[in-house]
Write an enzyme that holds these catalytic residues in place. Structure first.
Site, PDB file in Angstrom:
ATOM      1  N   LYS A   1       6.444 -67.455 -43.506  1.00 31.95           N
ATOM      2  CA  LYS A   1       5.090 -67.355 -42.981  1.00 31.95           C
ATOM      3  C   LYS A   1       4.374 -68.697 -43.035  1.00 31.95           C
ATOM      4  O   LYS A   1       4.791 -69.621 -43.722  1.00 31.95           O
ATOM      5  CB  LYS A   1       4.298 -66.310 -43.765  1.00 31.95           C
TER       6      LYS A   1
ATOM      7  N   GLN B   1      -7.766 -54.813 -43.700  1.00 31.88           N
ATOM      8  CA  GLN B   1      -7.145 -56.024 -43.167  1.00 31.88           C
ATOM      9  C   GLN B   1      -7.419 -56.148 -41.668  1.00 31.88           C
ATOM     10  O   GLN B   1      -7.437 -55.151 -40.950  1.00 31.88           O
ATOM     11  CB  GLN B   1      -5.633 -55.985 -43.391  1.00 31.88           C
TER      12      GLN B   1
ATOM     13  N   ARG C   1      -3.889 -50.408 -52.605  1.00 31.90           N
ATOM     14  CA  ARG C   1      -2.929 -50.954 -53.567  1.00 31.90           C
ATOM     15  C   ARG C   1      -3.420 -50.638 -54.971  1.00 31.90           C
ATOM     16  O   ARG C   1      -4.625 -50.678 -55.244  1.00 31.90           O
ATOM     17  CB  ARG C   1      -2.807 -52.476 -53.420  1.00 31.90           C
TER      18      ARG C   1
ATOM     19  N   CYS D   1       1.595 -52.356 -41.114  1.00 30.63           N
ATOM     20  CA  CYS D   1       2.730 -52.722 -40.252  1.00 30.63           C
ATOM     21  C   CYS D   1       3.592 -51.539 -39.800  1.00 30.63           C
ATOM     22  O   CYS D   1       3.862 -51.393 -38.595  1.00 30.63           O
ATOM     23  CB  CYS D   1       3.631 -53.750 -40.923  1.00 30.63           C
TER      24      CYS D   1
ATOM     25  N   HIS E   1       3.451 -61.061 -37.669  1.00 24.91           N
ATOM     26  CA  HIS E   1       2.357 -60.434 -38.412  1.00 24.91           C
ATOM     27  C   HIS E   1       1.239 -61.470 -38.511  1.00 24.91           C
ATOM     28  O   HIS E   1       1.502 -62.618 -38.894  1.00 24.91           O
ATOM     29  CB  HIS E   1       2.798 -60.040 -39.822  1.00 24.91           C
TER      30      HIS E   1
ATOM     31  N   HIS F   1      -0.041 -57.149 -34.944  1.00 23.48           N
ATOM     32  CA  HIS F   1       1.410 -57.341 -34.850  1.00 23.48           C
ATOM     33  C   HIS F   1       1.769 -57.595 -33.398  1.00 23.48           C
ATOM     34  O   HIS F   1       1.366 -56.843 -32.513  1.00 23.48           O
ATOM     35  CB  HIS F   1       2.148 -56.125 -35.406  1.00 23.48           C
TER      36      HIS F   1
ATOM     37  N   ASP G   1      -5.574 -56.793 -39.263  1.00 24.45           N
ATOM     38  CA  ASP G   1      -4.137 -56.869 -39.002  1.00 24.45           C
ATOM     39  C   ASP G   1      -3.831 -56.892 -37.504  1.00 24.45           C
ATOM     40  O   ASP G   1      -4.501 -56.221 -36.717  1.00 24.45           O
ATOM     41  CB  ASP G   1      -3.452 -55.639 -39.603  1.00 24.45           C
TER      42      ASP G   1
END
Length: 654
Positions: A478, A392, A374, A345, A524, A396, A394
């Site tokens: 979310k 991911q 992580r 992000c 997101h 945005h 991902d």
């Protein structure tokens, strides 16, 4: 006014799931309400949900609102049942080992666990049958779960006398005031509930495994023994679960993944850092191409960002302090701190802010298959489903307030399309914040606005959803998508989050029609969640028998003898030109051995080429799990497999 001193003259109005309403006197319990509906419902009721809060059936009700009487068929009912079973486990352990110290025992997605300090005693799976037997004996006593409250000082004194450091640690984090406890039989535990009416509801129990677990997930704390279990209100349900468990073992991606050449994990590379093998890479690239095509069609632009970032980037976003314990340690480069990227992000926010945006440019939809890192504890690593480095899908979306609801709808539609392609039913959960404001960033009013907008979208799209209070991310509420695999297991995968916090933190703007600067809203979005976890679920969902369009190798051409090699190579060339992933098996082996090899590799189609096929310019076709399906003209077979691939069919074409 205490729970036992209610105003019985006050009338409360309750709205039931079917939309009907009824009035009752204040102080009535959920069980009493259930009895007014039917005797069977009262016998099967486990808890109630009042205005999104789950309560014991015996709690006097002093507030009105929407109410659900939860049975085993309701998620809230199962959670109360398994939470109570965790207390039953702790009671049994304490009866067998009086000197133990108890940690926590929550319900989980399937069953429950309890973290326990056994001192110097080693507890293994061999000890579980004895604990299980004690649980069953205690359950048959039908002891009620009784809730009571005492002051925090009294609670502290109680656990000081028991010399229980873990409960004292929990109490230290609670505010001053009354503390709730639950008692069943001779066992008492610190707990906010809720619980089922009595232990007799638990008819079938199975303790499944043990594991090590650091207290509060802190690797510097003492490692406790975590005992996992599951329970049911009927023995037949346990029998069905154990049958499913055996099938799940056969589908275990940690076994099938390496066996099928999907991935490997190597100690020299590092724990939790999977490497995609050639077949796995083909599978992953196919998944990425599928989503990439949809994203481009829906107006997304793809970006690529680095694997590390300056520590100030993550301090600005808040990821560093919020996720500090689950990140790798910062590194120093040229007197500056850097961090392995924990989230995509912040990088995307900087890309958005790279140029001045007008309201005419919005929405801006940035997408990336971005790898993040992580720090997961060694004991929590699990094949592809729990790793330290993962990618991911991902995206945005930066939009105006007026565009927000439509963009949320578009994200939901995309996510539903993705999971329907794999024939995975979906449950939808709206994850909202709780009252602990310190857990979350941003302005409370903007949080309330975001939650209201998400709920309105869900209602307008007529989604069947549940609300989970306290499950929001730190920067926004979310929509979570929980899929069901072929065994009925549930997995939380896709997510759509509304974020008013990051635009403030990064001071993102666009020029509005009034020629003034305004803040965009961020969505997101990640349908797969992570490519690693989604692949682990796909392997188990299909038991390694991937649909043709997804299979790393879609066909193999097997020759009866070497004199048919030229024909086989000709067919291979034509299939490859049509975009089919195919290989030839020209080895000097018996035909039966070649077929068994292809079946073990779970290749969808086997094309047998011999004398008859050469004479007639045909192929004899075998389909995995089905065997011989007949002889086809080569052009006919090519049309069949092309249709399966192009339409992404999960069943045979035609």
């Amino acid at each position: 006014m205490s729970e036992n001193a209610v105003d019985t003259q006050k009338k409360l109005t309750f709205t039931f799931p079917d939309g009907s309403t009824k009035q009752f006197e204040s102080g009535i319990t959920g069980l009493e309400i259930a009895k007014t509906i039917s005797g069977r419902l009262a016998r099967e009721a486990l808890s109630i949900t009042l205005n999104d809060t789950v309560l014991d059936l015996h709690r006097p009700l002093t507030a009105e609102g929407t109410i659900t009487i939860n049975t085993w068929d309701d998620e809230d009912g199962k959670m109360a049942f398994w939470h109570s079973s965790a207390h039953l486990l702790a009671e049994a352990v304490e009866a067998l080992y009086p000197d133990v110290k108890l940690g926590i025992g929550p319900p989980i997605e399937q069953g429950f666990y309890y973290d326990i300090d056994f001192g110097d005693r080693h507890i293994s799976s061999e000890d579980l049958p004895a604990i299980e037997t004690m649980m069953q004996e205690l359950a048959r006593q039908k002891n009620p779960f009784e809730r009571f409250e005492i002051s925090k000082d009294e609670a502290v004194q109680y656990y000081q006398e028991k010399q229980d450091p873990y409960k004292l640690d929990l109490l230290d984090g609670l505010e001053d005031g009354t503390i709730s406890f639950y008692k069943q039989g001779n066992f008492t535990d610190l707990c906010r509930g809720p619980h089922i009416p009595d232990t007799g509801r638990v008819k079938a129990i199975k303790l499944l495994s043990t594991a090590g677990a650091y207290w509060r997930g802190d690797h510097t704390s003492k490692q406790l023994t975590r005992i996992y279990g599951i329970s049911f209100p009927k023995k037949s349900m346990l029998d069905a679960f154990l049958t499913q468990l055996e099938e799940a073992k056969k589908r275990d991606h940690k076994k099938l993944g390496p066996q099928l050449g999907i991935y490997m994990i190597d100690r020299m590379v590092g724990s939790g850092l999977p490497m995609w093998l050639p077949k796995g890479t083909t599978l992953r690239r196919t998944l990425e191409a599928f989503l990439r095509e949809e994203q481009l069609r829906r107006g997304y632009e793809e970006v690529i960002t680095p694997h590390i970032g300056n520590l100030e980037l993550y301090r600005t976003s808040g990821h560093y302090p919020y996720y500090k314990d689950s990140q790798f340690a910062p590194m120093e480069i040229d007197d500056e701190g850097y961090l392995l990227k924990p989230m995509n992000c912040p990088h995307h926010h900087r890309i958005y802010d790279n140029e001045m945006r007008s309201y005419r440019d919005l929405p801006v939809r940035l997408a990336e298959f971005g790898t993040v890192y992580r720090y997961e504890q060694t004991g929590e690593l699990n094949g592809l489903s729990r790793v330290r480095g993962f990618t991911q899908d991902d995206a945005h979306i930066y939009c105006t307030n007026d565009q927000l609801k439509q963009e949320i709808k578009n994200c939901i539609e995309l996510t539903q399309f993705v999971f329907s392609t794999f024939d995975m039913p979906v449950d939808i959960r709206l994850s909202f914040r709780d009252e602990n404001i310190e857990k979350y960033g941003g302005d409370v009013e903007l949080w309330d606005r975001a939650q209201q907008e998400i709920r309105e979208v869900a209602d307008e799209m007529e989604l069947d959803y549940k609300i989970a209070v306290g499950e929001a991310s730190f920067y926004g509420p979310k929509i979570d998508f929980i899929i069901h695999d072929a065994l009925g297991r549930k997995w939380q995968l896709g997510t759509v989050q509304v974020d008013y916090v990051m635009p403030e933190r990064f001071e993102l703007t666009y020029i509005g029609a009034d020629n003034s600067k305004h803040r965009p809203v961020i969505i997101h979005r990640a349908p797969f969640g992570s490519m690693e976890r989604f692949t682990s679920i796909l392997i188990e969902h299909f038991a390694g028998y991937f649909p043709v369009w997804l299979s790393p190798q879609q066909a193999v051409i097997i020759t009866v003898s070497e004199q048919y090699n030229e024909l086989a190579e000709s067919y291979r060339s034509q299939l490859e030109k049509a975009g089919i992933r195919v290989k030839t098996d020209l080895r000097n082996e018996q035909i039966g051995a070649k077929i068994r090899n292809a079946e073990t590799a779970k290749i969808p189609y086997m094309l047998i080429v011999g004398e008859k096929e050469m004479k007639n310019q045909t192929v004899s076709v075998r389909k995995h799990k089905k065997g011989d399906i007949g002889s086809f003209k080569f052009s006919e077979f090519l049309a069949i497999i092309k249709e399966e691939v192009d339409k992404k069919l999960l069943t045979d074409a035609g």
